[in-house]
Motif scaffolding. Structure first.
Motif, PDB file in Angstrom:
ATOM      1  N   THR A   1       0.846  -1.358  -0.070  1.00  0.00           N
ATOM      2  CA  THR A   1       0.059  -0.199   0.267  1.00  0.00           C
ATOM      3  C   THR A   1       0.526   1.313   0.448  1.00  0.00           C
ATOM      4  O   THR A   1       1.807   1.445   0.368  1.00  0.00           O
ATOM      5  N   ASP A  18     -11.460  -2.358  13.278  1.00  0.00           N
ATOM      6  CA  ASP A  18     -10.520  -3.222  11.400  1.00  0.00           C
ATOM      7  C   ASP A  18      -9.895  -1.722  11.214  1.00  0.00           C
ATOM      8  O   ASP A  18      -9.247  -1.592   9.814  1.00  0.00           O
ATOM      9  N   SER A  32      -7.250   0.544   6.375  1.00  0.00           N
ATOM     10  CA  SER A  32      -8.359  -0.295   7.032  1.00  0.00           C
ATOM     11  C   SER A  32      -7.959  -2.180   6.205  1.00  0.00           C
ATOM     12  O   SER A  32      -6.622  -1.925   5.341  1.00  0.00           O
ATOM     13  N   SER A  33      -7.943  -2.986   7.287  1.00  0.00           N
ATOM     14  CA  SER A  33      -7.860  -4.341   7.290  1.00  0.00           C
ATOM     15  C   SER A  33      -9.675  -5.110   7.072  1.00  0.00           C
ATOM     16  O   SER A  33      -9.884  -4.935   8.151  1.00  0.00           O
ATOM     17  N   ASP A  34      -9.245  -5.664   6.533  1.00  0.00           N
ATOM     18  CA  ASP A  34     -10.632  -6.600   6.007  1.00  0.00           C
ATOM     19  C   ASP A  34     -10.114  -8.464   6.582  1.00  0.00           C
ATOM     20  O   ASP A  34     -10.805  -9.204   6.681  1.00  0.00           O
ATOM     21  N   ARG A  36      -7.092  -9.652   5.881  1.00  0.00           N
ATOM     22  CA  ARG A  36      -6.359 -10.394   5.260  1.00  0.00           C
ATOM     23  C   ARG A  36      -5.729  -9.560   4.247  1.00  0.00           C
ATOM     24  O   ARG A  36      -4.532  -9.411   4.020  1.00  0.00           O
ATOM     25  N   ASP A  37      -6.048  -8.907   3.557  1.00  0.00           N
ATOM     26  CA  ASP A  37      -5.888  -7.595   2.681  1.00  0.00           C
ATOM     27  C   ASP A  37      -5.567  -5.903   3.207  1.00  0.00           C
ATOM     28  O   ASP A  37      -6.631  -6.224   4.213  1.00  0.00           O
ATOM     29  N   CYS A  38      -5.301  -4.928   3.533  1.00  0.00           N
ATOM     30  CA  CYS A  38      -5.004  -3.620   3.809  1.00  0.00           C
ATOM     31  C   CYS A  38      -4.714  -2.525   2.557  1.00  0.00           C
ATOM     32  O   CYS A  38      -4.612  -2.925   1.746  1.00  0.00           O
ATOM     33  N   SER A  39      -5.731  -1.451   2.806  1.00  0.00           N
ATOM     34  CA  SER A  39      -5.384  -0.391   2.396  1.00  0.00           C
ATOM     35  C   SER A  39      -5.712   0.808   2.513  1.00  0.00           C
ATOM     36  O   SER A  39      -5.198   1.083   3.862  1.00  0.00           O
TER      37      SER A  39
END
Length: 123
Positions: A1, A18, A32-34, A36-39
């Motif tokens: 990111t 999150d 933000s994170s779900d 598994r992935d961050c944005s």
């Protein structure tokens, strides 16, 4: 990111389970994170917010359910120390500037403070 612009002298705090809000002198970023992935994204805000303020303290107020973030102190664009305090409603993304109830009881200007939530009406 990757970051949308260079970031230094920032302040960050968790605003939900999150999401981390990163306050910079150019604006607000959300990490933000779900699970598994961050944005990373820029978050537009409205209201009377800390324009150009850096090196400030931040704290989430009341945990995930409150949806509020405190910003306090820091350095202004003209490199003066600030005693200003702001609350961001992280549901509407609206800033509110806090005012002292009594003249002469404002906190002293400070840069790079630490802040933590200690309970209602306390930081």
């Amino acid at each position: 990111t990757s970051l949308p612009y260079p970031v230094s002298r920032h302040s960050a705090c968790a605003v939900s389970s999150d999401t981390i809000a990163i306050h910079t002198h150019k604006g607000l970023l959300l990490l933000s994170s779900d699970g598994r992935d961050c944005s990373l994204s820029e978050q537009p805000t409205t209201g009377d917010g800390p324009d150009g303020l850096s090196m400030c303290g931040s704290a989430s107020l009341g945990g995930d359910e409150s949806g509020r973030m405190l910003i306090f102190g820091g350095s202004t664009r003209t490199q003066e120390l600030s005693s200003a305090a702001y609350v961001l409603d992280t549901k509407s993304w609206t800033w509110t500037k806090l005012l002292s109830k009594q003249k002469g009881e404002e906190p002293r200007p400070i840069a790079s403070p630490c802040a933590t939530y200690a309970g209602d009406n306390e930081c």
